[in-house]
Design a protein around this motif. Structure first.
Motif, short mmCIF file in Angstrom:
data_model
loop_
_atom_site.label_atom_id
_atom_site.label_comp_id
_atom_site.label_asym_id
_atom_site.label_seq_id
_atom_site.Cartn_x
_atom_site.Cartn_y
_atom_site.Cartn_z
N SER A 29 0.92 -1.25 0.12
CA SER A 29 -0.07 -0.08 0.01
C SER A 29 0.80 1.12 -0.17
O SER A 29 0.63 2.12 -0.67
CB SER A 29 -0.79 -0.12 1.15
N LEU A 30 1.89 1.31 0.79
CA LEU A 30 2.75 2.44 0.84
C LEU A 30 3.57 2.60 -0.37
O LEU A 30 3.49 3.82 -0.91
CB LEU A 30 3.91 2.20 1.95
N GLU A 31 4.00 1.57 -0.95
CA GLU A 31 4.69 1.62 -2.46
C GLU A 31 3.60 2.32 -3.29
O GLU A 31 3.97 3.03 -4.30
CB GLU A 31 5.13 0.35 -2.89
N GLN A 32 2.55 1.89 -3.44
CA GLN A 32 1.47 2.31 -4.30
C GLN A 32 1.24 3.65 -4.13
O GLN A 32 1.04 4.54 -5.14
CB GLN A 32 0.17 1.55 -4.14
N ASP A 33 1.17 4.19 -2.84
CA ASP A 33 0.97 5.69 -2.48
C ASP A 33 2.11 6.43 -3.14
O ASP A 33 1.88 7.47 -3.70
CB ASP A 33 0.79 5.79 -1.06
N LEU A 34 3.21 5.93 -2.77
CA LEU A 34 4.52 6.54 -3.46
C LEU A 34 4.22 6.65 -4.95
O LEU A 34 4.82 7.81 -5.38
CB LEU A 34 5.69 5.78 -2.89
N GLU A 35 4.13 5.73 -5.62
CA GLU A 35 4.02 5.78 -7.06
C GLU A 35 2.89 6.91 -7.48
O GLU A 35 3.31 7.58 -8.47
CB GLU A 35 3.52 4.51 -7.48
N GLY A 36 1.75 7.00 -6.79
CA GLY A 36 0.83 8.12 -7.02
C GLY A 36 1.51 9.31 -6.80
O GLY A 36 1.26 10.15 -7.79
N ILE A 37 2.07 9.68 -5.71
CA ILE A 37 2.60 10.99 -5.62
C ILE A 37 3.66 11.31 -6.45
O ILE A 37 3.81 12.30 -6.95
CB ILE A 37 3.16 10.90 -4.05
N ALA A 38 4.48 10.39 -6.85
CA ALA A 38 5.69 10.27 -7.92
C ALA A 38 4.99 10.74 -9.16
O ALA A 38 5.49 11.85 -9.80
CB ALA A 38 6.59 9.46 -7.89
N SER A 39 3.94 10.29 -9.44
CA SER A 39 3.40 10.56 -10.83
C SER A 39 2.73 12.02 -10.87
O SER A 39 2.68 12.68 -11.94
CB SER A 39 2.07 9.52 -11.10
N GLN A 40 2.14 12.35 -9.85
CA GLN A 40 1.70 13.77 -9.55
C GLN A 40 2.87 14.75 -9.60
O GLN A 40 2.66 15.70 -10.19
CB GLN A 40 0.94 14.04 -8.24
N MET A 41 3.78 14.53 -8.95
CA MET A 41 5.07 15.23 -9.11
C MET A 41 5.38 15.56 -10.36
O MET A 41 6.12 16.59 -10.86
CB MET A 41 6.06 14.75 -8.11
N GLU A 42 5.58 14.33 -11.15
CA GLU A 42 6.22 14.55 -12.87
C GLU A 42 5.37 15.61 -13.46
O GLU A 42 5.83 16.11 -14.19
CB GLU A 42 6.01 13.40 -13.19
N GLU A 43 3.93 15.84 -13.15
CA GLU A 43 3.25 16.76 -13.94
C GLU A 43 3.45 18.32 -13.34
O GLU A 43 2.93 19.22 -14.23
CB GLU A 43 1.90 16.46 -13.67
N LEU A 44 4.09 18.53 -12.29
CA LEU A 44 4.45 19.79 -11.73
C LEU A 44 5.80 20.44 -11.85
O LEU A 44 6.68 19.48 -12.09
CB LEU A 44 4.37 19.81 -10.34
N ASP A 45 5.64 21.61 -11.86
CA ASP A 45 6.99 22.63 -11.87
C ASP A 45 7.58 22.41 -10.57
O ASP A 45 7.04 22.61 -9.69
CB ASP A 45 6.87 23.87 -12.20
N PRO A 46 8.92 21.88 -10.64
CA PRO A 46 9.71 21.71 -9.51
C PRO A 46 9.84 22.84 -8.68
O PRO A 46 10.07 22.89 -7.38
CB PRO A 46 11.05 21.23 -9.69
N ALA A 47 9.65 23.95 -8.93
CA ALA A 47 9.68 25.41 -8.27
C ALA A 47 8.25 25.60 -7.84
O ALA A 47 8.25 26.55 -6.98
CB ALA A 47 10.32 26.43 -9.02
N SER A 48 7.43 24.94 -7.94
CA SER A 48 6.21 25.13 -7.46
C SER A 48 5.84 24.85 -5.92
O SER A 48 6.42 23.86 -5.54
CB SER A 48 4.87 24.54 -8.56
#
Length: 73
Positions: A22-41
Motif C-alpha cells: 500500500s505504501l509503495e502504491q501511494d508513493l507511485e501515485g505521489i511521484a506521478s503527480q510530481m512529474e506533472e508539476l513545476d519543481p519550483a512550485s
C-alpha cells in the motif's frame, strides 16, 4: 496454544507485507503527480514533503518486517 501463536504471527507478517504494498502504491501515485508539476512550485514542494514522509514509513515498515522475520523465522 502454540498453533494460535503461529497463526497470529503469520497474520502480523502478512499485514505488514500488505501495508508495504500500500505504501509503495501511494508513493507511485505521489511521484506521478510530481512529474506533472513545476519543481519550483508550492504544490510540488508539498508533494515532495509528503513523498518523503511516506518513504520514511515504507523504510520503517520494511525494517520491522525484516526484524519480525528474523525473530520469528
Amino acid at each position: 496454544m502454540e498453533s494460535e501463536y503461529i497463526r497470529r504471527t503469520g497474520q502480523l507478517k502478512e499485514y505488514i507485507k500488505i501495508h508495504i504494498i500500500s505504501l509503495e502504491q501511494d508513493l507511485e501515485g505521489i511521484a506521478s503527480q510530481m512529474e506533472e508539476l513545476d519543481p519550483a512550485s508550492k504544490a510540488y514542494n508539498e508533494l515532495d514533503f509528503e513523498y518523503n514522509h511516506w518513504s520514511g514509513q515504507l523504510l520503517s515498515a520494511r525494517h520491522i518486517l525484516s526484524v519480525v522475520e528474523d525473530i520469528l523465522g
